[in-house]
Scaffold this motif. Structure first.
Motif, PDB file in Angstrom:
ATOM      1  N   LYS A 302       0.649  -1.149   0.131  1.00  0.00           N
ATOM      2  CA  LYS A 302       0.043   0.041  -0.076  1.00  0.00           C
ATOM      3  C   LYS A 302       0.928   1.190  -0.031  1.00  0.00           C
ATOM      4  O   LYS A 302       1.891   1.359   0.711  1.00  0.00           O
ATOM      5  CB  LYS A 302      -0.861   0.192   1.387  1.00  0.00           C
ATOM      6  N   ASN A 309      -7.149   3.352  -3.528  1.00  0.00           N
ATOM      7  CA  ASN A 309      -6.455   3.255  -4.740  1.00  0.00           C
ATOM      8  C   ASN A 309      -5.058   3.128  -4.780  1.00  0.00           C
ATOM      9  O   ASN A 309      -4.380   2.613  -5.644  1.00  0.00           O
ATOM     10  CB  ASN A 309      -6.580   4.662  -5.628  1.00  0.00           C
ATOM     11  N   ASP A 338      -5.041  -8.246  -7.387  1.00  0.00           N
ATOM     12  CA  ASP A 338      -5.829  -7.224  -7.480  1.00  0.00           C
ATOM     13  C   ASP A 338      -5.024  -6.044  -7.182  1.00  0.00           C
ATOM     14  O   ASP A 338      -4.882  -5.600  -5.933  1.00  0.00           O
ATOM     15  CB  ASP A 338      -7.183  -7.125  -6.466  1.00  0.00           C
ATOM     16  N   LYS A 340      -4.528  -1.957  -7.600  1.00  0.00           N
ATOM     17  CA  LYS A 340      -5.319  -0.573  -7.891  1.00  0.00           C
ATOM     18  C   LYS A 340      -3.990   0.280  -8.606  1.00  0.00           C
ATOM     19  O   LYS A 340      -3.058  -0.044  -8.752  1.00  0.00           O
ATOM     20  CB  LYS A 340      -5.786  -0.105  -6.739  1.00  0.00           C
ATOM     21  N   LYS A 341      -4.637   1.287  -9.174  1.00  0.00           N
ATOM     22  CA  LYS A 341      -3.968   2.084 -10.214  1.00  0.00           C
ATOM     23  C   LYS A 341      -2.702   2.962  -9.536  1.00  0.00           C
ATOM     24  O   LYS A 341      -1.635   3.082 -10.148  1.00  0.00           O
ATOM     25  CB  LYS A 341      -4.669   2.910 -10.910  1.00  0.00           C
ATOM     26  N   LYS A 355      -0.605  -2.624 -12.993  1.00  0.00           N
ATOM     27  CA  LYS A 355      -1.282  -1.855 -12.204  1.00  0.00           C
ATOM     28  C   LYS A 355      -2.567  -1.781 -12.880  1.00  0.00           C
ATOM     29  O   LYS A 355      -2.943  -1.913 -14.226  1.00  0.00           O
ATOM     30  CB  LYS A 355      -0.782  -0.331 -12.058  1.00  0.00           C
ATOM     31  N   ASP A 356      -3.793  -1.340 -12.269  1.00  0.00           N
ATOM     32  CA  ASP A 356      -5.078  -1.258 -12.530  1.00  0.00           C
ATOM     33  C   ASP A 356      -5.692  -2.347 -13.107  1.00  0.00           C
ATOM     34  O   ASP A 356      -6.520  -2.305 -14.056  1.00  0.00           O
ATOM     35  CB  ASP A 356      -5.121   0.102 -13.608  1.00  0.00           C
ATOM     36  N   LYS A 358      -6.924  -6.886 -12.376  1.00  0.00           N
ATOM     37  CA  LYS A 358      -7.164  -7.881 -11.364  1.00  0.00           C
ATOM     38  C   LYS A 358      -7.408  -9.010 -12.148  1.00  0.00           C
ATOM     39  O   LYS A 358      -7.824  -9.148 -13.396  1.00  0.00           O
ATOM     40  CB  LYS A 358      -8.156  -7.547 -10.567  1.00  0.00           C
ATOM     41  N   GLN A 385      -9.934  -2.406 -13.212  1.00  0.00           N
ATOM     42  CA  GLN A 385     -10.573  -2.095 -12.195  1.00  0.00           C
ATOM     43  C   GLN A 385     -11.905  -1.719 -12.370  1.00  0.00           C
ATOM     44  O   GLN A 385     -12.879  -1.610 -11.527  1.00  0.00           O
ATOM     45  CB  GLN A 385      -9.907  -1.074 -11.268  1.00  0.00           C
TER      46      GLN A 385
END
Length: 402
Positions: A302, A309, A338, A340-341, A355-356, A358, A385
């Motif tokens: 993260k 996001n 999964d 996120k961008k 990225k972005d 899944k 996503q």
């Protein structure tokens, strides 16, 4: 050298600690000063007695007998520290002729000249997607040269080609892609400086080349590291301007790894990016081995201030494990991603996922012959996503190690 003294030295070199081993030799009693050392090495199968059940420790040890102990030590090299490993290598050099007569193939000697050795690999790769225009064949070769400076220091240089496509004009580009020195400070601390490999966490965020200094403290069960320098692959998303990216940001990465048991591994990291407008990141991973062949694992990363996001995670299940040194071994794995961008996924181990996105990544590994591995990867049900379908990609590789 007397046999008793030789086995006492061997216990120190091999790190044998079975204090309550039973002694099998009739002429070695608990009152002998070398009793515990002899019993420990006998229990580990490192030393053997004579047919009459005696050890005859008062006699001088022969070079042949010493070579037998060195051969047993070579088998245990992956279980000793750097200092013990250096001693074993020196002994293997000294008794190389006797080891050859015993039929022992010593990898550290076969590719070594003096204090210098080399290893390498060659790879054939096919990549493609459900868009046939993206398909291509590539090849690559790498050779790593390692020089022992002294018992605690080594220098490493690796020469590598690029991934050259079959049929493309020109020769493959060749460059020194790894250059570093490594120094051991006792048994528990190592510092590596230069252009080297760096894996952050379990590899979801970063698993690529790094230029800087990495300090490690500890052993397999518990160790910590600090890396300070520059990531040399991928790009790091900035916060100042929408869509702007900053390459080679200066960064400090703090990691803690622990293995409370042989079947449980936990890793955590914090990345402090020393660049205005670039967000810091953190993450953790867990790997479990169930029984002998089942793997379960996952990782979460993260960015520090970007909310949902900025998250990315993976969870997977695997069975079996391919060993490049053992023909016929294999393993399969399926992992759900999964990402996120704005997740801190800069240059991941699993580079078919971006990225972005899944979806599922399926992996198959099979050792065709000793030091020859066949690896296959494919994405399944890949979506953005926004839940819109993305192109599926796949890759097959033949890897040759030498």
């Amino acid at each position: 050298m007397k046999k008793h003294l030789a086995v006492l030295a061997a216990t120190a070199v091999l790190g044998v600690t079975s204090a309550f081993a039973a002694n099998p030799f009739s002429d070695v009693t608990p009152q002998d000063w070398a009793y515990q050392a002899v019993a420990q090495l006998a229990a580990q199968g490192v030393v053997n007695g004579y047919p009459d059940g005696t050890f005859q420790g008062q006699n001088n040890i022969t070079r042949y007998e010493m070579a037998q102990m060195v051969a047993k030590a070579l088998v245990r090299q992956d279980r000793v520290d750097a200092e013990q490993n250096a001693i074993i290598n020196r002994l293997a050099n000294e008794f190389s002729a006797e080891l050859n007569n015993l039929g022992v193939r010593v990898a550290t000697l076969e590719n070594k000249v003096g204090n210098f050795k080399f290893t390498g690999d060659a790879r054939l790769r096919y990549t493609g997607s459900n868009d046939a225009r993206d398909s291509k064949f590539q090849y690559r070769g790498r050779v790593k040269f390692e020089a022992t400076v002294n018992d605690n220091t080594k220098a490493v240089v690796r020469l590598a080609t690029n991934n050259k496509e079959f049929g493309a004009a020109g020769n493959p580009t060749t460059a020194l892609d790894r250059v570093y020195v490594q120094h051991n400070f006792g048994k528990y601390a190592t510092v590596t400086a230069g252009r080297q490999d760096l894996t952050v966490g379990a590899g979801l965020a970063y698993d690529d080349v790094f230029e800087g200094v990495v300090a490690n403290v500890g052993k397999d069960k518990l160790n910590a590291s600090v890396a300070y320098g520059y990531l040399q692959a991928g790009k790091y998303q900035t916060l100042k301007f929408e869509g702007e990216r900053n390459e080679n940001a200066q960064i400090a990465i703090y990691q803690l790894n622990t293995m409370p048991t042989e079947k449980v591994a936990v890793k955590g990291f914090y990345a402090d990016v020393h660049e205005d407008g670039v967000d810091n990141a953190y993450g953790a991973s867990l790997d479990l081995t169930l029984g002998k062949k089942v793997w379960v694992g996952g990782e979460y990363v993260k960015t520090e201030t970007l909310g949902a996001n900025g998250e990315g995670w993976t969870a997977g299940l695997g069975y079996g494990k391919a060993n490049i040194k053992q023909a016929g071994t294999w393993g399969v794995k399926a992992q759900y991603f999964d990402i996120k961008k704005d997740a801190p996924v800069v240059s991941t181990t699993w580079n078919l996922i971006d990225k972005d996105q899944k979806g599922v990544l399926a992996t198959v590994n099979y050792t065709v012959a000793k030091n020859v591995g066949l690896n296959g990867y494919a994405t399944i049900d890949t979506k953005g996503q926004d839940n819109k379908a993305k192109a599926e990609t796949y890759r097959a590789e033949l890897n040759y190690k030498f």
